[in-house]
Design a protein around this motif. Structure first.
Motif, PDB file in Angstrom:
ATOM      1  N   PRO A  67      -0.574  13.112   8.632  1.00 24.35           N
ATOM      2  CA  PRO A  67       0.800  13.638   9.285  1.00 24.35           C
ATOM      3  C   PRO A  67       1.303  14.626   8.230  1.00 24.35           C
ATOM      4  O   PRO A  67       1.327  14.380   7.069  1.00 24.35           O
ATOM      5  CB  PRO A  67       1.498  12.293   9.215  1.00 24.35           C
ATOM      6  N   THR A  68       1.949  15.703   8.823  1.00 22.53           N
ATOM      7  CA  THR A  68       2.396  16.716   7.907  1.00 22.53           C
ATOM      8  C   THR A  68       3.736  17.288   8.874  1.00 22.53           C
ATOM      9  O   THR A  68       3.877  17.115   9.903  1.00 22.53           O
ATOM     10  CB  THR A  68       1.574  17.921   7.701  1.00 22.53           C
ATOM     11  N   MET A  69       4.600  18.111   8.015  1.00 21.90           N
ATOM     12  CA  MET A  69       5.772  18.776   8.600  1.00 21.90           C
ATOM     13  C   MET A  69       5.360  20.310   8.652  1.00 21.90           C
ATOM     14  O   MET A  69       6.329  21.075   8.716  1.00 21.90           O
ATOM     15  CB  MET A  69       6.921  18.491   7.698  1.00 21.90           C
TER      16      MET A  69
ATOM     17  N   GLY B  12      -1.786  21.142  -1.407  1.00 20.10           N
ATOM     18  CA  GLY B  12      -1.506  19.486  -1.395  1.00 20.10           C
ATOM     19  C   GLY B  12      -1.865  19.142   0.231  1.00 20.10           C
ATOM     20  O   GLY B  12      -2.713  18.412   0.254  1.00 20.10           O
ATOM     21  N   HIS B  13      -1.352  19.812   1.353  1.00 17.85           N
ATOM     22  CA  HIS B  13      -1.735  19.334   2.743  1.00 17.85           C
ATOM     23  C   HIS B  13      -3.168  19.516   2.617  1.00 17.85           C
ATOM     24  O   HIS B  13      -3.885  18.529   3.416  1.00 17.85           O
ATOM     25  CB  HIS B  13      -1.078  20.433   3.674  1.00 17.85           C
TER      26      HIS B  13
ATOM     27  N   LEU C 175      -5.604  16.979   1.538  1.00  9.77           N
ATOM     28  CA  LEU C 175      -5.479  15.531   2.522  1.00  9.77           C
ATOM     29  C   LEU C 175      -6.550  16.172   3.722  1.00  9.77           C
ATOM     30  O   LEU C 175      -7.297  15.210   4.228  1.00  9.77           O
ATOM     31  CB  LEU C 175      -4.032  15.488   2.888  1.00  9.77           C
TER      32      LEU C 175
ATOM     33  N   GLY D 171       0.105  11.902   0.407  1.00 10.91           N
ATOM     34  CA  GLY D 171      -0.032  12.609  -0.936  1.00 10.91           C
ATOM     35  C   GLY D 171       0.845  11.478  -1.864  1.00 10.91           C
ATOM     36  O   GLY D 171       1.791  11.254  -1.426  1.00 10.91           O
TER      37      GLY D 171
ATOM     38  N   ASP E  96       4.827  12.340  -2.629  1.00  9.88           N
ATOM     39  CA  ASP E  96       5.887  11.466  -2.176  1.00  9.88           C
ATOM     40  C   ASP E  96       5.508  10.189  -2.381  1.00  9.88           C
ATOM     41  O   ASP E  96       5.372   9.215  -1.445  1.00  9.88           O
ATOM     42  CB  ASP E  96       6.190  11.746  -0.687  1.00  9.88           C
TER      43      ASP E  96
ATOM     44  N   PRO F  82      -4.231  12.142  -4.786  1.00 10.36           N
ATOM     45  CA  PRO F  82      -3.366  12.853  -6.115  1.00 10.36           C
ATOM     46  C   PRO F  82      -2.518  13.919  -5.747  1.00 10.36           C
ATOM     47  O   PRO F  82      -2.580  14.642  -4.828  1.00 10.36           O
ATOM     48  CB  PRO F  82      -4.286  13.119  -7.063  1.00 10.36           C
ATOM     49  N   ILE F  83      -1.510  14.076  -6.595  1.00 11.05           N
ATOM     50  CA  ILE F  83      -0.519  15.139  -6.423  1.00 11.05           C
ATOM     51  C   ILE F  83      -1.325  16.605  -6.845  1.00 11.05           C
ATOM     52  O   ILE F  83      -2.093  16.639  -7.993  1.00 11.05           O
ATOM     53  CB  ILE F  83       0.687  15.252  -7.388  1.00 11.05           C
ATOM     54  N   ILE F  84      -1.252  17.686  -5.964  1.00 11.44           N
ATOM     55  CA  ILE F  84      -1.960  18.839  -6.237  1.00 11.44           C
ATOM     56  C   ILE F  84      -0.666  19.653  -6.843  1.00 11.44           C
ATOM     57  O   ILE F  84       0.309  19.829  -6.434  1.00 11.44           O
ATOM     58  CB  ILE F  84      -2.339  19.714  -5.060  1.00 11.44           C
TER      59      ILE F  84
ATOM     60  N   ALA G 261       4.540  20.618  -9.027  1.00 12.11           N
ATOM     61  CA  ALA G 261       3.944  20.081  -7.808  1.00 12.11           C
ATOM     62  C   ALA G 261       4.101  20.973  -6.689  1.00 12.11           C
ATOM     63  O   ALA G 261       5.248  21.503  -6.538  1.00 12.11           O
ATOM     64  CB  ALA G 261       4.596  18.775  -7.654  1.00 12.11           C
ATOM     65  N   LEU G 262       3.087  21.060  -5.814  1.00 10.53           N
ATOM     66  CA  LEU G 262       3.217  22.021  -4.796  1.00 10.53           C
ATOM     67  C   LEU G 262       3.825  21.476  -3.623  1.00 10.53           C
ATOM     68  O   LEU G 262       4.277  20.083  -3.636  1.00 10.53           O
ATOM     69  CB  LEU G 262       1.902  22.270  -4.010  1.00 10.53           C
TER      70      LEU G 262
HETATM   71  P1  AMP Z   1       4.948  17.186   4.219  1.00 10.58           P
HETATM   72  O1  AMP Z   1       4.697  18.327   5.055  1.00 10.58           O
HETATM   73  O2  AMP Z   1       5.786  17.929   3.066  1.00 10.58           O
HETATM   74  O3  AMP Z   1       5.830  15.898   4.880  1.00 10.58           O
HETATM   75  O4  AMP Z   1       3.751  16.360   3.545  1.00 10.58           O
HETATM   76  C1  AMP Z   1       2.392  16.109   4.301  1.00 10.58           C
HETATM   77  C2  AMP Z   1       1.837  15.168   3.170  1.00 10.58           C
HETATM   78  O5  AMP Z   1       1.382  16.105   2.167  1.00 10.58           O
HETATM   79  C3  AMP Z   1       2.496  14.053   2.626  1.00 10.58           C
HETATM   80  O6  AMP Z   1       1.738  12.842   2.663  1.00 10.58           O
HETATM   81  C4  AMP Z   1       2.762  14.413   1.424  1.00 10.58           C
HETATM   82  O7  AMP Z   1       3.009  13.344   0.362  1.00 10.58           O
HETATM   83  C5  AMP Z   1       1.405  15.454   0.926  1.00 10.58           C
HETATM   84  N1  AMP Z   1       1.809  16.435   0.112  1.00 10.58           N
HETATM   85  C6  AMP Z   1       2.778  17.066  -0.128  1.00 10.58           C
HETATM   86  N2  AMP Z   1       2.845  17.783  -1.285  1.00 10.58           N
HETATM   87  C7  AMP Z   1       1.754  17.276  -1.822  1.00 10.58           C
HETATM   88  C8  AMP Z   1       1.120  18.000  -3.129  1.00 10.58           C
HETATM   89  N3  AMP Z   1       1.611  18.807  -4.148  1.00 10.58           N
HETATM   90  N4  AMP Z   1      -0.236  17.220  -3.481  1.00 10.58           N
HETATM   91  C9  AMP Z   1      -0.707  16.220  -2.594  1.00 10.58           C
HETATM   92  N5  AMP Z   1       0.058  15.846  -1.345  1.00 10.58           N
HETATM   93  C10 AMP Z   1       1.221  16.314  -1.055  1.00 10.58           C
END
Ligand code: AMP
Length: 269
Positions: free
Chosen positions: A28-30, A36-37, A40, A147, A150, A174-176, A183-184
């Protein structure tokens, strides 16, 4: 890669795969993809036969004064990156499809969704949990990818999965970070060069907190010292599937969050 907008079509497209017992991974993403995305998506690709990425800027997780209208959107680039990463389905529902007229059913995860992010963003996790449950019902994945960036969100969704007996495995990765440690985040594009420089204080302060914790000192006090002069929303140690030092700061109009896991980092050293 197939791009799908309608909920019914998303379900139908996966029916054969499900009947054949093929594993389905959902990310799931926005949107506004960064590494980072992509980390995943790569994990989902490696661990599943079918990969679905949802791209939905979920209005119900934004407060009235937040950045919903100006949240970064780049559909063409996201499609290209998803296709290059081997995604099978990019699911891009409209807000009207996800929240039809008279929508009124919400998921509340109680304690885990209190404090930290929800102080500044009341109702945020109600929106997150609800949209994740909807996505899980539509896609019915075997695994869902989140990720650690969050951390509270991942814990809230993990709790919902357990509490509501959802038949899927949560994968939290893990956090990228950029080479300099930031953090991205899709929201990093809001930062000017000077603000991006100031933002580096956040990962450095968390690192200082982690080092203090390893010495037996107070991680929160150490992180707060590192953040002096910044507009700090919170610095806290919380049990987010393990003790986690988490912080949020505001730099100009932009709100940034970051965290370090205390136990994992310690045992890795
Ligand atoms: P978002 O599009 O911001 O809602 O993020 C979608 C998914 O990507 C969420 O599960 C976030 O936690 C993960 N995510 C966002 N930034 C990072 C990052 N820097 N490293 C790892 N996962 C990330």
């Amino acid at each position: 890669m197939k791009t799908i907008r309608a909920i019914a079509e998303m379900r139908e497209s996966l029916a054969d795969a499900r009947r054949a017992g093929r594993s389905i991974g959902l990310v799931p993403t926005m949107g506004a993809f960064h590494d980072g995305h992509l980390s995943l998506i790569r994990a989902a690709r490696a661990e599943n036969e079918v990969v679905v990425v949802s791209l939905f800027v979920n209005p119900t997780q934004f407060g009235p004064d937040e950045d919903l209208a100006r949240y970064p959107r780049d559909e063409a680039r996201d499609s290209r990156l998803a296709e290059e990463a081997g995604v099978d389905y990019l699911f891009r529902p409209s807000p009207d499809a996800m929240y039809p007229d008279r929508f009124q059913t919400w998921v509340e995860v109680e304690q885990l969704a209190a404090g930290l992010e929800s102080e500044a963003r009341p109702g945020h996790f109600r929106g997150v949990a609800t949209v994740c449950l909807k996505l899980f019902n539509i896609v019915q994945p075997h695994r869902a990818y989140f990720g650690q960036k969050d951390a509270q969100q991942a814990s809230v969704v993990r709790r919902m999965v357990r509490d509501l007996d959802l038949p899927l495995e949560m994968r939290v990765l893990p956090i990228i970070r950029d080479a300099d440690g930031l953090a991205l985040s899709s929201r990093n594009v809001y930062l000017t060069a000077q603000q991006r420089h100031d933002a580096l204080t956040l990962p450095r302060a968390l690192r200082a907190g982690l080092e203090a914790w390893r010495r037996g000192a107070d991680p929160i006090a150490a992180a707060c010292r590192g953040l002096e002069g910044l507009d700090v929303d919170y610095v806290s140690v919380a049990d987010l599937d393990g003790p986690t030092l988490a912080a949020a700061v505001r730099i100009g109009q932009t709100r940034l969050i970051d965290n370090v896991r205390l136990e994992e980092e310690a045992s890795a050293s």
